[in-house]
Scaffold this motif. Structure first.
Motif, short mmCIF file in Angstrom:
data_model
loop_
_atom_site.label_atom_id
_atom_site.label_comp_id
_atom_site.label_asym_id
_atom_site.label_seq_id
_atom_site.Cartn_x
_atom_site.Cartn_y
_atom_site.Cartn_z
N THR A 78 25.10 12.35 90.15
CA THR A 78 24.39 11.39 91.00
C THR A 78 24.80 11.71 92.44
N PRO A 79 24.17 11.11 93.43
CA PRO A 79 24.56 11.38 94.82
C PRO A 79 26.01 11.02 95.13
N SER A 80 26.63 10.14 94.31
CA SER A 80 27.98 9.66 94.65
C SER A 80 29.07 10.08 93.67
N GLU A 81 28.71 10.59 92.48
CA GLU A 81 29.74 10.90 91.49
C GLU A 81 29.24 11.87 90.43
N GLU A 82 30.21 12.39 89.67
CA GLU A 82 29.92 13.26 88.53
C GLU A 82 30.10 12.44 87.25
N ILE A 83 29.25 12.68 86.26
CA ILE A 83 29.31 11.91 85.01
C ILE A 83 29.43 12.87 83.84
N LEU A 84 30.38 12.60 82.95
CA LEU A 84 30.53 13.37 81.72
C LEU A 84 30.38 12.44 80.53
N ARG A 85 29.36 12.69 79.75
CA ARG A 85 29.15 11.91 78.52
C ARG A 85 29.72 12.70 77.35
N ILE A 86 30.59 12.06 76.58
CA ILE A 86 31.29 12.72 75.48
C ILE A 86 30.83 12.13 74.16
N PHE A 87 30.45 12.99 73.24
CA PHE A 87 30.01 12.58 71.91
C PHE A 87 31.10 13.00 70.91
N SER A 121 36.20 6.01 86.39
CA SER A 121 36.00 4.95 85.39
C SER A 121 35.78 5.56 84.01
N ILE A 122 36.03 4.73 82.99
CA ILE A 122 35.80 5.12 81.59
C ILE A 122 35.05 3.97 80.93
N GLN A 123 33.99 4.28 80.20
CA GLN A 123 33.18 3.23 79.57
C GLN A 123 32.78 3.65 78.17
N ILE A 124 32.88 2.72 77.21
CA ILE A 124 32.41 2.95 75.85
C ILE A 124 30.91 2.65 75.79
N LEU A 125 30.13 3.62 75.33
CA LEU A 125 28.67 3.44 75.21
C LEU A 125 28.26 3.11 73.78
N SER A 126 29.01 3.63 72.81
CA SER A 126 28.74 3.37 71.40
C SER A 126 30.01 3.74 70.64
N PRO A 127 30.09 3.48 69.33
CA PRO A 127 31.32 3.80 68.59
C PRO A 127 31.75 5.26 68.66
N LEU A 128 30.82 6.17 68.99
CA LEU A 128 31.17 7.59 69.08
C LEU A 128 30.73 8.20 70.40
N GLU A 129 30.56 7.36 71.42
CA GLU A 129 30.06 7.89 72.69
C GLU A 129 30.82 7.25 73.86
N LEU A 130 31.31 8.10 74.74
CA LEU A 130 32.15 7.68 75.85
C LEU A 130 31.60 8.28 77.14
N GLU A 131 31.65 7.49 78.22
CA GLU A 131 31.20 8.00 79.51
C GLU A 131 32.35 7.96 80.51
N LEU A 132 32.63 9.12 81.11
CA LEU A 132 33.66 9.23 82.15
C LEU A 132 32.98 9.55 83.47
N ARG A 133 33.36 8.84 84.51
CA ARG A 133 32.82 9.08 85.85
C ARG A 133 33.92 9.64 86.76
N PHE A 134 33.56 10.68 87.51
CA PHE A 134 34.53 11.40 88.32
C PHE A 134 34.09 11.46 89.77
N ARG A 135 35.05 11.73 90.63
CA ARG A 135 34.79 11.87 92.05
C ARG A 135 33.80 13.01 92.31
N LYS A 136 32.89 12.79 93.23
CA LYS A 136 31.92 13.81 93.61
C LYS A 136 32.64 15.06 94.10
N GLY A 137 32.19 16.21 93.63
CA GLY A 137 32.78 17.48 94.06
C GLY A 137 33.88 17.99 93.15
#
Length: 474
Positions: A78-87, A121-137
């Motif tokens: 995104t314009p402000s951060e990097e996102i990694l979705r983990i399955f 940040s770290i967020q649970i999206l589902s029982p087997l799915e996790l979203e991690l947000r990281f600093r841009k760059g």
């Protein structure tokens, strides 16, 4: 609150002993770990135990990062951060444990917290799915590297709240009797290349370890320099590891008298090659600044020549240029080190070299815990320390040891401050060229007395050698 809980947890692990025959392998450790909390795995004993107990989302294997728990990842921006979705797959720990463990990297105070500034940040999206947000760059390689370190290990949330430790590495903790032993048992699918159980005996003196080894009551221990010539230390039963450590003396940068001329003088005063030959029996390697020569040879980079070889006359000339000369000659320098025989012997050799250029030095042997605590508080003029790399990267010899924001127990124990070094270490995409510049800068500024890289020699039994993967954990 967490500190009090952790103390209670450690005390609760004190139980009565068990028959040594119940353990497949027994290994000596020189001291208790400071912590089994992965966030505090900064001392050598804690790091060694972390290899057995802990596992993170990622593991480094042959210069790449893998995970037995992840089926796929998706990286978006995104314009402000990097996102990694983990399955995750079904073999992964409960997602609540993963979320809890990674959230601690954000919420708690610990020595290496600055390494995880990129995590937002770290967020649970589902029982087997996790979203991690990281600093841009920041980069995916950086995330995986840091999330593979012991500090980002996964532990059981419910157990931790109850002051117990549940880990997801190859072994689990059974009991810890302070200053005596730590018992582990294998907790994964049976592996003939690793023992089913291990008892770690806390043995500060290697002479005690040798006695037990000769009685067949110990399977592995680190050989002190003065034991390297014993009959048992044959090539078959001695494991040698090079290039993983650097031994050095911090020069406390909070003292304005310790300017570049003073630091030059200290470095020129040390007869490194003579000490390695006579005292260490050639079981150590020279360094270029903070990097072991055997490690540098793998990097294939050319560094400019910076002379820090033994030159007593030059050391005296540099000392005379220093800010507090001649008053510095009448001041007694507080030189600290671990209180065991090996460290004190090295300390005496360094003390003699410093006194030969006119300095007054008082040796202060100390127990490990107060030594590290007081060093982290900026006490002492000089401190003899050893750094063991906890992962295979040139940045592991640079980032924690010289980052201006990681002073004291964060790793920068000389309290060295250099804005150029800080900006290079903070770059999102650091290159080998950046590492070259940083190595040269630190070597020229000499926040340490650069010494040597000690070779780690372990005496092991026939039983130990049966387990072909076990040597990797030492």
């Amino acid at each position: 609150m967490r500190t009090l809980s952790l103390v209670f947890f450690l005390l609760s692990l004190t139980f009565c002993g068990r028959d040594q025959a119940e353990f497949a392998i027994q290994i000596a450790l020189p001291s208790d770990p400071a912590h089994l909390d992965p966030l505090f795995s900064t001392d050598l004993t804690s790091q060694k135990l972390a290899r057995f107990l802990h596992q993170g989302l990622f593991q480094i294997e042959k210069d790449t990062y893998i995970s037995p728990w992840i089926t796929k990842t998706k990286h978006t921006k995104t314009p402000s951060e990097e996102i990694l979705r983990i399955f995750l797959n079904e073999s992964a720990p409960p997602i609540q444990d993963i979320h809890f463990s990674l959230s601690r990297l954000l919420s708690e105070s610990y020595p290496r917290k600055a390494d995880y500034q990129f995590l937002k940040s770290i967020q649970i999206l589902s029982p087997l799915e996790l979203e991690l947000r990281f600093r841009k760059g920041s980069t995916e390689a950086e995330w995986k590297e840091k999330l593979s370190l012991p500090f980002a290990s996964i532990i059981g949330k419910d157990e931790w709240i109850k002051n117990n430790l549940k880990t997801y590495g190859n072994y689990k903790l059974i009991q810890w009797k302070k200053n005596e032993f730590i018992d582990l048992v294998y907790q994964k699918e049976k592996n003939p290349n690793l023992p089913s159980s291990i008892r770690f005996l806390i043995l500060p003196q290697s002479s005690t370890s040798l006695f037990l080894f000769r009685k067949s009551k110990l399977d592995a221990f680190k050989l002190s320099d003065f034991l390297l010539s014993i009959p048992e230390a044959t090539s078959q039963f001695t494991l040698t590891k090079k290039g993983r450590s650097v031994q050095y003396v911090t020069i406390n940068q909070t003292n304005p008298c310790f300017d570049i001329y003073f630091r030059n003088a200290l470095n020129f005063s040390i007869p490194r090659e003579l000490i390695i030959q006579k005292l260490l029996e050639n079981h150590a390697d020279l360094t270029y600044g903070p990097i072991p020569i055997p490690y540098l040879e793998k990097l294939n980079i050319t560094l400019k020549k910076i002379d820090i070889n033994y030159q007593k006359d030059k050391a005296i000339l540099e000392l005379k240029k220093s800010k507090c000369f001649p008053d510095i000659l009448s001041q007694e320098l507080d030189f600290r080190m671990r209180g065991d025989d090996e460290n004190q012997t090295k300390g005496r050799a360094i003390k003699q070299a410093l006194e030969e250029i006119g300095l007054k030095v008082k040796l202060r042997p100390m127990e490990k815990a107060p030594l590290y605590k007081e060093n982290g508080e900026g006490k002492g003029d000089l401190t003899l320390l050893t750094w063991y790399s906890d992962y295979d990267s040139v940045w592991n010899f640079l980032d924690p040891l010289f980052h201006p924001n990681k002073t004291g127990n964060g790793g920068n124990r000389s309290f060295y401050q250099n804005e150029t070094v800080g900006s290079l270490l903070n770059k999102p995409n650091r290159s080998l060229t950046d590492a070259k510049k940083l190595i040269e800068t630190v070597t020229e500024e000499k926040p340490w007395i650069f010494l040597w890289s000690i070779q780690e020699n372990y005496l092991v039994s026939k039983e130990f050698l049966r387990y072909t993967e076990l040597a990797d954990y030492l």
